[in-house]
Design a protein around this motif. Structure first.
Motif, PDB file in Angstrom:
ATOM      1  N   LEU A   1       0.665  -0.960  -0.388  1.00  0.00           N
ATOM      2  CA  LEU A   1       0.070   0.207  -0.108  1.00  0.00           C
ATOM      3  C   LEU A   1       1.037   1.008  -0.420  1.00  0.00           C
ATOM      4  O   LEU A   1       0.601   2.077  -0.399  1.00  0.00           O
ATOM      5  N   VAL A   2       1.963   1.209   0.910  1.00  0.00           N
ATOM      6  CA  VAL A   2       3.085   2.558   0.576  1.00  0.00           C
ATOM      7  C   VAL A   2       3.465   3.033  -0.780  1.00  0.00           C
ATOM      8  O   VAL A   2       3.451   3.413  -1.074  1.00  0.00           O
ATOM      9  N   LEU A   3       3.747   1.215  -1.236  1.00  0.00           N
ATOM     10  CA  LEU A   3       3.917   1.651  -2.578  1.00  0.00           C
ATOM     11  C   LEU A   3       3.374   1.927  -4.218  1.00  0.00           C
ATOM     12  O   LEU A   3       3.776   3.024  -4.723  1.00  0.00           O
ATOM     13  N   ILE A   4       2.029   2.064  -3.630  1.00  0.00           N
ATOM     14  CA  ILE A   4       0.507   2.166  -4.719  1.00  0.00           C
ATOM     15  C   ILE A   4       0.888   3.582  -4.117  1.00  0.00           C
ATOM     16  O   ILE A   4       0.108   4.853  -4.973  1.00  0.00           O
ATOM     17  N   PHE A   5       0.874   4.302  -2.939  1.00  0.00           N
ATOM     18  CA  PHE A   5       0.807   6.154  -2.529  1.00  0.00           C
ATOM     19  C   PHE A   5       1.785   6.367  -3.033  1.00  0.00           C
ATOM     20  O   PHE A   5       1.582   7.307  -3.330  1.00  0.00           O
ATOM     21  N   PHE A   6       3.088   5.888  -2.852  1.00  0.00           N
ATOM     22  CA  PHE A   6       4.033   6.661  -3.987  1.00  0.00           C
ATOM     23  C   PHE A   6       4.267   6.401  -4.816  1.00  0.00           C
ATOM     24  O   PHE A   6       4.312   7.520  -5.742  1.00  0.00           O
ATOM     25  N   ALA A   7       3.501   5.745  -5.713  1.00  0.00           N
ATOM     26  CA  ALA A   7       3.155   5.754  -7.344  1.00  0.00           C
ATOM     27  C   ALA A   7       2.376   6.604  -7.910  1.00  0.00           C
ATOM     28  O   ALA A   7       1.816   7.597  -8.604  1.00  0.00           O
ATOM     29  N   SER A   8       0.943   7.197  -6.824  1.00  0.00           N
ATOM     30  CA  SER A   8       0.568   8.140  -7.018  1.00  0.00           C
ATOM     31  C   SER A   8       0.464   8.989  -6.922  1.00  0.00           C
ATOM     32  O   SER A   8       0.489  10.127  -7.341  1.00  0.00           O
ATOM     33  N   LEU A   9       1.680   9.259  -5.464  1.00  0.00           N
ATOM     34  CA  LEU A   9       2.085  10.740  -5.870  1.00  0.00           C
ATOM     35  C   LEU A   9       2.994  11.511  -6.957  1.00  0.00           C
ATOM     36  O   LEU A   9       3.275  12.561  -7.561  1.00  0.00           O
ATOM     37  N   MET A  10       3.541  10.117  -7.392  1.00  0.00           N
ATOM     38  CA  MET A  10       4.509  10.132  -8.874  1.00  0.00           C
ATOM     39  C   MET A  10       4.122  10.262 -10.130  1.00  0.00           C
ATOM     40  O   MET A  10       3.946  11.223 -10.582  1.00  0.00           O
ATOM     41  N   ALA A  11       2.803  10.244 -10.200  1.00  0.00           N
ATOM     42  CA  ALA A  11       1.778  10.175 -11.045  1.00  0.00           C
ATOM     43  C   ALA A  11       1.228  11.664 -11.392  1.00  0.00           C
ATOM     44  O   ALA A  11       0.669  12.530 -12.282  1.00  0.00           O
ATOM     45  N   LEU A  12       1.054  12.181  -9.989  1.00  0.00           N
ATOM     46  CA  LEU A  12       0.328  13.699  -9.141  1.00  0.00           C
ATOM     47  C   LEU A  12       1.815  14.333 -10.195  1.00  0.00           C
ATOM     48  O   LEU A  12       1.299  15.326 -10.902  1.00  0.00           O
ATOM     49  N   VAL A  13       3.064  14.089 -10.170  1.00  0.00           N
ATOM     50  CA  VAL A  13       3.710  14.947  -9.849  1.00  0.00           C
ATOM     51  C   VAL A  13       3.556  15.146 -12.030  1.00  0.00           C
ATOM     52  O   VAL A  13       4.203  15.709 -12.314  1.00  0.00           O
ATOM     53  N   ALA A  14       3.901  13.628 -12.464  1.00  0.00           N
ATOM     54  CA  ALA A  14       4.279  13.400 -13.489  1.00  0.00           C
ATOM     55  C   ALA A  14       3.064  14.512 -14.932  1.00  0.00           C
ATOM     56  O   ALA A  14       2.633  14.647 -15.517  1.00  0.00           O
ATOM     57  N   LEU A  15       1.633  14.373 -13.846  1.00  0.00           N
ATOM     58  CA  LEU A  15       0.743  15.407 -14.453  1.00  0.00           C
ATOM     59  C   LEU A  15       0.733  16.359 -14.103  1.00  0.00           C
ATOM     60  O   LEU A  15       0.233  17.323 -15.564  1.00  0.00           O
ATOM     61  N   LEU A  16       1.264  17.359 -13.183  1.00  0.00           N
ATOM     62  CA  LEU A  16       1.490  18.157 -12.678  1.00  0.00           C
ATOM     63  C   LEU A  16       2.312  19.021 -13.854  1.00  0.00           C
ATOM     64  O   LEU A  16       2.922  20.211 -13.906  1.00  0.00           O
ATOM     65  N   PHE A  17       4.086  18.416 -14.139  1.00  0.00           N
ATOM     66  CA  PHE A  17       4.933  18.299 -14.566  1.00  0.00           C
ATOM     67  C   PHE A  17       5.462  18.343 -15.403  1.00  0.00           C
ATOM     68  O   PHE A  17       5.884  17.420 -15.550  1.00  0.00           O
ATOM     69  N   PRO A  18       5.047  18.870 -17.369  1.00  0.00           N
ATOM     70  CA  PRO A  18       5.408  18.373 -18.137  1.00  0.00           C
ATOM     71  C   PRO A  18       7.308  18.229 -18.178  1.00  0.00           C
ATOM     72  O   PRO A  18       7.208  16.842 -19.055  1.00  0.00           O
ATOM     73  N   VAL A  19       7.259  18.959 -17.948  1.00  0.00           N
ATOM     74  CA  VAL A  19       9.219  18.539 -18.137  1.00  0.00           C
ATOM     75  C   VAL A  19       9.254  17.328 -17.326  1.00  0.00           C
ATOM     76  O   VAL A  19      10.313  16.010 -18.235  1.00  0.00           O
ATOM     77  N   THR A  20       9.024  17.309 -16.912  1.00  0.00           N
ATOM     78  CA  THR A  20       9.403  15.463 -15.417  1.00  0.00           C
ATOM     79  C   THR A  20       8.586  14.772 -16.102  1.00  0.00           C
ATOM     80  O   THR A  20       8.274  13.321 -15.324  1.00  0.00           O
ATOM     81  N   ARG A  21       7.609  14.517 -16.601  1.00  0.00           N
ATOM     82  CA  ARG A  21       6.125  13.752 -16.873  1.00  0.00           C
ATOM     83  C   ARG A  21       6.696  12.246 -17.541  1.00  0.00           C
ATOM     84  O   ARG A  21       6.234  11.358 -17.154  1.00  0.00           O
ATOM     85  N   GLU A  22       7.876  12.056 -18.253  1.00  0.00           N
ATOM     86  CA  GLU A  22       7.793  11.073 -19.085  1.00  0.00           C
ATOM     87  C   GLU A  22       8.284   9.851 -17.426  1.00  0.00           C
ATOM     88  O   GLU A  22       8.189   8.536 -17.284  1.00  0.00           O
TER      89      GLU A  22
END
Length: 90
Positions: free
Chosen positions: A10-31
């Motif tokens: 569950l902790v890994l899933i939480f961190f993955a959701s935070l990484m996905a949020l960063v990918a959505l908000l910042f286009p430079v680091t999206r990939e």
């Protein structure tokens, strides 16, 4: 012990959701963060799915220490995944 693995998943899933949020908000680091979110989230789903079927016993002091240390270790490794994909040293 399966409780510890389930919470780590569950902790890994939480961190993955935070990484996905960063990918959505910042286009430079999206990939970079998108690939890291998919990888970390996939591992989290596999770990929590594999350990969710067994019955849970009471949580003892040993489980609490193991859970605390493993969550800190997993947090460090999961946080280093985008840096590894971006070819930066963690």
């Amino acid at each position: 012990m399966s409780f510890v693995a389930f919470i780590n998943g569950l902790v890994l899933i939480f961190f993955a959701s935070l990484m996905a949020l960063v990918a959505l908000l910042f286009p430079v680091t999206r990939e970079v963060f998108g690939v890291a979110a998919i990888l970390v989230g996939g591992i989290g789903v596999l770990v929590s799915g594999a350990s969710s079927s067994s019955s849970y016993l009471e949580m003892r002091q040993l489980h609490a220490f193991l859970l605390t240390s493993s969550v800190w270790l997993i947090a460090a490794v999961a946080g280093a995944v985008p840096l590894y994909f971006w070819a930066l040293s963690p």
